[in-house]
Design a protein around this motif. Structure first.
Motif, short mmCIF file in Angstrom:
data_model
loop_
_atom_site.label_atom_id
_atom_site.label_comp_id
_atom_site.label_asym_id
_atom_site.label_seq_id
_atom_site.Cartn_x
_atom_site.Cartn_y
_atom_site.Cartn_z
N VAL A 57 0.81 -1.22 0.00
CA VAL A 57 0.00 0.00 0.00
C VAL A 57 0.84 1.27 0.00
CG1 VAL A 57 -1.86 -1.19 1.17
CG2 VAL A 57 -0.22 0.10 2.51
N ILE A 58 2.17 1.14 0.14
CA ILE A 58 3.02 2.34 0.12
C ILE A 58 4.02 2.27 -1.02
CG2 ILE A 58 4.67 3.75 1.41
CD1 ILE A 58 3.39 2.84 3.98
N THR A 59 4.93 1.30 -0.96
CA THR A 59 6.00 1.24 -1.96
C THR A 59 5.45 1.02 -3.36
OG1 THR A 59 7.45 0.33 -0.24
CG2 THR A 59 8.17 0.14 -2.54
N GLU A 60 4.64 -0.03 -3.54
CA GLU A 60 4.09 -0.32 -4.86
C GLU A 60 3.02 0.68 -5.28
OE1 GLU A 60 5.33 -2.50 -6.82
OE2 GLU A 60 6.71 -3.38 -5.35
N ALA A 61 2.26 1.20 -4.29
CA ALA A 61 1.19 2.14 -4.64
C ALA A 61 1.76 3.45 -5.19
CB ALA A 61 0.33 2.42 -3.41
N LYS A 62 2.93 3.88 -4.69
CA LYS A 62 3.52 5.13 -5.19
C LYS A 62 3.91 5.05 -6.66
CE LYS A 62 5.45 6.74 -0.79
NZ LYS A 62 6.71 7.04 -0.04
N LYS A 63 4.08 3.85 -7.17
CA LYS A 63 4.47 3.68 -8.58
C LYS A 63 3.27 3.75 -9.52
CE LYS A 63 8.28 0.64 -7.18
NZ LYS A 63 8.89 -0.72 -7.30
N THR A 64 2.07 3.74 -8.98
CA THR A 64 0.87 3.81 -9.81
C THR A 64 0.41 5.26 -9.95
OG1 THR A 64 -0.61 3.54 -7.92
CG2 THR A 64 0.20 1.53 -8.98
N SER A 65 -0.35 5.52 -10.99
CA SER A 65 -0.85 6.88 -11.21
C SER A 65 -1.92 7.26 -10.21
CB SER A 65 -1.40 7.00 -12.65
OG SER A 65 -2.44 6.06 -12.85
N GLU A 66 -2.67 6.28 -9.67
CA GLU A 66 -3.74 6.59 -8.72
C GLU A 66 -3.20 6.99 -7.34
OE1 GLU A 66 -3.51 3.84 -10.41
OE2 GLU A 66 -5.17 3.86 -11.85
N ARG A 67 -2.02 6.52 -6.97
CA ARG A 67 -1.48 6.79 -5.64
C ARG A 67 -0.10 7.47 -5.71
NH1 ARG A 67 -6.01 5.94 -4.48
NH2 ARG A 67 -6.84 4.42 -2.97
#
Length: 383
Positions: A57-67
């Motif tokens: 929810v932090i490391t991988e999410a930052k790589k997405t456009s939504e997060r």
């Protein structure tokens, strides 16, 4: 002892926007982590660890456009949101297993963006500090103006920035404090908490009930009536809600200040303080609920407890089923039924009692007896 020192913050408009982003990021990370754990449970998968959640929810999410906007705030804000979720699960599991005392704790719930109270926490890992100019420096936010009412006893280990329902900002510092034992005194006191009088002491003194909420009812009623007339979602409704919240905040501040003054005086003047272990949650479900909440007994007794531990005093709670009001403090005889409207009564031994003062005397005697038993005293009095 670890205590919290709270001070008022006055962030600039730019800092308020930065804090709003931090509040939003912490809320989203908390909700995403809670959703991931629920989905894993429903799918029959093992319980997700903190490391797996942080990566998901932090490391991988930052790589997405939504997060991607999670990178705009300090990483410690997101990590502390996960720590809050872990603590919520730990308390829930302990409550289910019976290891946690007190009322049952429910499962963690999603945080709402409509909640008017928001908070984020910065630890030393975030490199926050108090600058030589006397301003807390928060990462990605800057040096925030603060109004100091007293000095911090030591360097804080963390700071929680809070925005309350009234729109005020506070910094709550967690600090380690050393015990400061007061000179010993021979005085001890039993306290009977009530509604007619906030507290009646075993020496006969009575502390009047201030009724902070009752005194503000007229203003609060007008503010809530004005709020009910506003269109949902409009700016006027938000302004009306803020006005009502400010009235509630003033009431809470006045009540807290009153509790601090009374509890400090009692701890300073007495070596031992005994109170009755009231079932506040049960009394709050009766027709006296508003008055019970307005009195704030739980907050007051919590202040007595931590101040007694800090200043070398004795604090104890007497069993709520102890018949403090119906027992004669002179001969020990327990009378029959005694309705609440009976404020004075005469015992068969001839002693005339004020109901509340008699209860305070019995609480003092019961507290002393329990203290002697804990120190190896006799279990039964002499014949």
């Amino acid at each position: 002892m670890r205590l919290r020192y709270q001070f008022r913050l006055y962030p600039t408009p730019d800092q308020q926007r930065s804090l709003a982003r931090a509040f939003g990021c912490a809320r989203v990370v908390f909700n995403d982590a809670l959703r991931a754990r629920r989905q894993a449970y429903e799918a029959g998968l093992p319980f997700l660890s903190d490391g797996e959640l942080s990566k998901l929810v932090i490391t991988e999410a930052k790589k997405t456009s939504e997060r991607a906007w999670l990178a705009e705030v300090s990483a410690v804000v997101s990590q502390q949101a996960l720590a809050d979720l872990t603590a919520a699960y730990r308390n829930w599991f302990a409550s289910l297993s019976g290891e946690r005392k007190g009322r049952k704790v429910a499962a963690p719930r999603f945080r709402s963006r409509k909640d008017r109270r928001q908070a984020v926490r910065f630890t030393r890992n975030a490199r926050f500090r108090v600058t030589p100019s006397g301003r807390p420096r928060l990462p990605r936010i800057g040096d925030v103006p603060v109004r100091w009412s007293r000095d911090l006893p030591s360097d804080p280990s963390s700071v929680t920035v809070i925005k309350d329902a009234a729109g005020r900002y506070f910094a709550s510092f967690a600090v380690e404090t050393a015990d400061e034992p007061l000179p010993e005194t021979a005085d001890e006191v039993g306290i009977d908490l009530g509604l007619t009088h906030f507290a009646v002491l075993s020496d006969g003194r009575k502390i009047t009930s201030s009724g902070f909420l009752r005194r503000a009812e007229r203003k609060l009623r007008k503010a809530q009536q004005a709020l009910s007339r506003k269109t949902a979602g409009s700016n006027n409704r938000r302004k009306a809600a803020a006005r009502a919240a400010r009235i509630h905040a003033r009431v809470a501040d006045a009540r807290r200040d009153h509790h601090h003054r009374v509890s400090t005086r009692l701890i300073r003047d007495n070596q031992a303080v005994y109170v009755e272990d009231l079932a506040v949650s049960g009394l709050a479900r009766t027709r006296l609920a508003k008055s019970v909440h307005d009195a704030g007994w739980a907050q007051f007794t919590a202040m007595l407890e931590y101040k007694a531990a800090r200043y070398g005093r004795v604090f104890a709670r007497v069993d709520r089923w102890f018949p403090s009001s119906k027992r004669c403090s002179v001969c020990g005889t327990v009378t029959g039924s005694m309705p609440l409207h009976v404020r004075a009564w005469t015992c068969a031994c001839g002693a005339v009692h004020d109901r509340d003062v008699n209860a305070a005397l019995n609480i003092l005697a019961a507290g002393r007896a329990e203290r002697q038993n804990a120190c190896g005293g006799t279990l039964r009095p002499a014949a």
